[in-house]
Design a protein around this motif. Structure first.
Motif, PDB file in Angstrom:
ATOM      1  N   ARG A   1      35.968  32.513 -19.225  1.00 11.70           N
ATOM      2  CA  ARG A   1      37.223  31.817 -19.510  1.00 11.70           C
ATOM      3  C   ARG A   1      37.488  30.748 -18.460  1.00 11.70           C
ATOM      4  O   ARG A   1      37.939  29.652 -18.769  1.00 11.70           O
ATOM      5  CB  ARG A   1      38.394  32.808 -19.549  1.00 11.70           C
TER       6      ARG A   1
ATOM      7  N   MET B   1      43.697  37.020  -6.344  1.00 18.10           N
ATOM      8  CA  MET B   1      42.467  36.633  -7.053  1.00 18.10           C
ATOM      9  C   MET B   1      41.318  37.456  -6.526  1.00 18.10           C
ATOM     10  O   MET B   1      41.233  37.744  -5.339  1.00 18.10           O
ATOM     11  CB  MET B   1      42.177  35.137  -6.843  1.00 18.10           C
TER      12      MET B   1
ATOM     13  N   TRP C   1      44.865  31.546 -13.242  1.00 19.93           N
ATOM     14  CA  TRP C   1      45.507  31.689 -14.559  1.00 19.93           C
ATOM     15  C   TRP C   1      45.672  30.344 -15.248  1.00 19.93           C
ATOM     16  O   TRP C   1      45.523  30.221 -16.452  1.00 19.93           O
ATOM     17  CB  TRP C   1      46.893  32.329 -14.417  1.00 19.93           C
ATOM     18  N   LEU C   2      46.058  29.356 -14.450  1.00 18.06           N
ATOM     19  CA  LEU C   2      46.302  28.016 -14.991  1.00 18.06           C
ATOM     20  C   LEU C   2      45.048  27.463 -15.660  1.00 18.06           C
ATOM     21  O   LEU C   2      45.118  26.772 -16.692  1.00 18.06           O
ATOM     22  CB  LEU C   2      46.728  27.095 -13.840  1.00 18.06           C
TER      23      LEU C   2
ATOM     24  N   PHE D   1      44.139  30.390 -18.821  1.00 19.03           N
ATOM     25  CA  PHE D   1      44.980  30.526 -20.013  1.00 19.03           C
ATOM     26  C   PHE D   1      45.216  29.191 -20.735  1.00 19.03           C
ATOM     27  O   PHE D   1      44.740  29.012 -21.860  1.00 19.03           O
ATOM     28  CB  PHE D   1      46.285  31.266 -19.686  1.00 19.03           C
ATOM     29  N   PRO D   2      45.877  28.223 -20.116  1.00 22.36           N
ATOM     30  CA  PRO D   2      46.080  26.978 -20.890  1.00 22.36           C
ATOM     31  C   PRO D   2      44.756  26.304 -21.256  1.00 22.36           C
ATOM     32  O   PRO D   2      44.543  25.945 -22.415  1.00 22.36           O
ATOM     33  CB  PRO D   2      46.899  26.093 -19.945  1.00 22.36           C
ATOM     34  N   PHE D   3      43.885  26.141 -20.245  1.00 23.48           N
ATOM     35  CA  PHE D   3      42.706  25.312 -20.518  1.00 23.48           C
ATOM     36  C   PHE D   3      41.554  26.118 -21.110  1.00 23.48           C
ATOM     37  O   PHE D   3      40.859  25.632 -22.007  1.00 23.48           O
ATOM     38  CB  PHE D   3      42.318  24.539 -19.253  1.00 23.48           C
TER      39      PHE D   3
ATOM     40  N   ALA E   1      49.245  30.864  -3.723  1.00 22.63           N
ATOM     41  CA  ALA E   1      49.138  31.631  -4.972  1.00 22.63           C
ATOM     42  C   ALA E   1      47.835  31.300  -5.691  1.00 22.63           C
ATOM     43  O   ALA E   1      47.838  30.727  -6.769  1.00 22.63           O
ATOM     44  CB  ALA E   1      50.339  31.323  -5.861  1.00 22.63           C
ATOM     45  N   PRO E   2      46.697  31.703  -5.091  1.00 21.40           N
ATOM     46  CA  PRO E   2      45.398  31.366  -5.709  1.00 21.40           C
ATOM     47  C   PRO E   2      45.238  31.975  -7.101  1.00 21.40           C
ATOM     48  O   PRO E   2      44.571  31.379  -7.948  1.00 21.40           O
ATOM     49  CB  PRO E   2      44.378  31.935  -4.723  1.00 21.40           C
ATOM     50  N   ASP E   3      45.857  33.121  -7.336  1.00 25.78           N
ATOM     51  CA  ASP E   3      45.765  33.710  -8.683  1.00 25.78           C
ATOM     52  C   ASP E   3      46.416  32.807  -9.723  1.00 25.78           C
ATOM     53  O   ASP E   3      46.002  32.767 -10.876  1.00 25.78           O
ATOM     54  CB  ASP E   3      46.487  35.063  -8.729  1.00 25.78           C
ATOM     55  N   PHE E   4      47.472  32.113  -9.305  1.00 21.32           N
ATOM     56  CA  PHE E   4      48.147  31.253 -10.258  1.00 21.32           C
ATOM     57  C   PHE E   4      47.227  30.110 -10.686  1.00 21.32           C
ATOM     58  O   PHE E   4      47.218  29.705 -11.854  1.00 21.32           O
ATOM     59  CB  PHE E   4      49.449  30.717  -9.662  1.00 21.32           C
TER      60      PHE E   4
ATOM     61  N   ASP F   1      41.848  29.222 -22.747  1.00 16.82           N
ATOM     62  CA  ASP F   1      42.210  29.873 -24.017  1.00 16.82           C
ATOM     63  C   ASP F   1      42.721  28.880 -25.066  1.00 16.82           C
ATOM     64  O   ASP F   1      42.361  28.976 -26.228  1.00 16.82           O
ATOM     65  CB  ASP F   1      43.306  30.928 -23.792  1.00 16.82           C
TER      66      ASP F   1
ATOM     67  N   THR G   1      35.648  37.027 -17.076  1.00 12.23           N
ATOM     68  CA  THR G   1      36.661  36.173 -16.479  1.00 12.23           C
ATOM     69  C   THR G   1      36.028  34.830 -16.152  1.00 12.23           C
ATOM     70  O   THR G   1      36.587  33.781 -16.419  1.00 12.23           O
ATOM     71  CB  THR G   1      37.224  36.802 -15.194  1.00 12.23           C
TER      72      THR G   1
END
Lengths: 139, 139, 139, 139, 139, 139
Positions: free
Chosen positions: B12, B1, B45-46, B49-51, B39-42, B53, B9
């Motif tokens: 989003r 991250m 993304w979480l 992308f889901p919330f 996994a801070p990047d995960f 996008d 970014t």
């Protein structure tokens, strides 16, 4: 299957058959016909239990029920014919095409992009069967 | 991250974080915290992308989205912690307890009785966490 | 999909599209085209998130990424079209035919012989599409 | 299990056992011990077939094999104990912690975010068991 | 659930309850009790449909039915509590311990070694609950 | 695959091949032929491990084994070709058509109605291939 079902079995069957007509009567008739020479009891159960016992309950509206089924079958990814039946069903009970596409796309989050892609291709076939003209969803 | 995410970014992420607050803010914070050292990047993304996008789109209301997720995770049967988060989420965005129970029970038709049973037990835990008193659903 | 995506979205999209070209450009174009009239946003997400955000990271080489995908899609066993795309992808980023066959066969251990068999038949179709002559793998 | 296995069975077993030692000897011994009073033949097969027949082949390196297994078990999402064994195995045969995290995160694309999240939590437990200090993965 | 079920519903329920007693009465009572405050209708359906409609048919003996269920739940790998119930059930309707172990081991072929291993561990717990002494299966 | 397998490998292979003949020899030959130019070792393992090591054991009769496989492949729902092979196999080792239909229908309880429906359609194809005349199952 019993040739002379008792009265109450008939009640569940009658109620289930009516509910199935609301969702996708043509598909229901095709499934019952296709089972006639191999497992007629299974056709009876299919109408009595899911449609007579569950879908007929007032606790959840049919549109929400079909959204849940389209979501689940997209996520499972191993029952393409039934997914198509329920995409028809969702449209029949009041979902718009956009809503169906949206819930399928959302499954990418819970079951991966391949499951969502294959769900979208199933929807595309259903829309074509129904003669819906293609149009951009979101611009 | 990236410690200094670029402006877009952030858009989003900000939109996703706000949406996640509507659904289940406490669970969102727990997940982000639990990913911080692995996994801070995960986590980013979480949220994006889901919330950011998907859930933020107007094509489908949040209640319908959560019904779809509860249905799908019950049917898949291999993500109990996330199912519990989304049962909380469904209740937070307007589902009644009866509607949640109903969509889980319906999954017996599409994924079998064990999947539905395990979904009901997850719901029971969630209801207990929220202090909902037990009461008969249907008499 | 936004006709005039903002600059940063373009960055993720551009980076994702370039990465997809490395893996399987023709398949990527087919998928985008097939989604154009039903879910163009999904095509955008597919390029931005998996390929723009994940595959573009330096933490794991593309060959290892494709080995992981071929393994996972073989094991899941419910996404045959996507498995074929990624068998092409694995070969495109440096896997030999033997390596692809080997990772698919190994999935018999983790997902059973039917999943591995169906994966091998997918590989056979891909090899035929690429005009690879048949030859004994191990004598 | 045969108390006096014939010579050639011993060859497969010996080769498998040696290969299992390279990957995760301690876990192998635990599994064999746990099966001793219920299904000792299954322990024998486990060593002979996956490890003696497959993993011992030169067509694919052990690191790639373990990347494939971690990917597949993360995607399937229903075998947490075995996923942990193979995260240990991946680290034992040369994967870095970052590579393991990366392949698990990538599974969000193919099997959904819940599967990837649960895979990351399994990895976190494994890293803790190995005494790896927590540190940011990507800044 | 209706407090005063009609006569015919009672027939299916009564027949199902009697059949459930043959298979695993204690587990049946626990499930019904655990559903009482969340989904009593689901308990009713569980007894009426699987046990009243299906298991009560003469076309297949109970032992074969339980072998099929133990196989399927082992293969699916995501319903551990129900697998344990049906391992008890298989033993209650006439399967030997060796037969149960054998069908679970065989699932390694169709669903992979992890699914079979986790099935064996479930069987081990069941055998311990029943106080079966450990003994070598095959020497 | 080794061109000059050692004697004991031959023993497992020979025993497995004979067992496969009892179950479905024609299907076995088709699978071995279809793997010849892509993964001949996999064909060898398929005969040696499932059929040579497992099916040849006396702990469970072949009919019960095939009932378990038909149940499991119906429930998994992602291996239609192999399900058809084992429906043939079940009939070959002594199951009646009614027993096959019954175990497939029962899977509606454990894996949902779509899985059972697709299993029944597979059975219908198999019965047609064998020239079994259609007749009502239960009246």
């Amino acid at each position: 299957m019993n040739g002379t079902p008792n009265t109450t079995t008939s009640t569940r069957y009658t109620r289930g058959w009516a509910k199935l007509q609301e969702i996708d009567g043509a598909a229901g008739e095709r499934v019952v016909a296709s089972l006639a020479d191999i497992a007629p009891d299974f056709a009876k159960w299919l109408i009595e239990f899911p449609f007579g016992d569950i879908y007929s309950r007032p606790q959840l509206d049919l549109k929400s029920r079909e959204i849940g089924v389209v979501a689940a079958l997209t996520a499972l990814g191993n029952a393409a014919p039934q997914l198509k039946v329920h995409i028809h069903g969702a449209l029949n009970v009041g979902c718009t095409r956009d809503e169906v596409v949206e819930i399928i796309m959302q499954m990418a989050v819970y079951a991966g992009f391949p499951a969502a892609l294959n769900g979208l291709f199933a929807a595309k076939e259903v829309f074509a069967e129904r003669g819906l003209s293609a149009q951009q969803l979101a611009d």
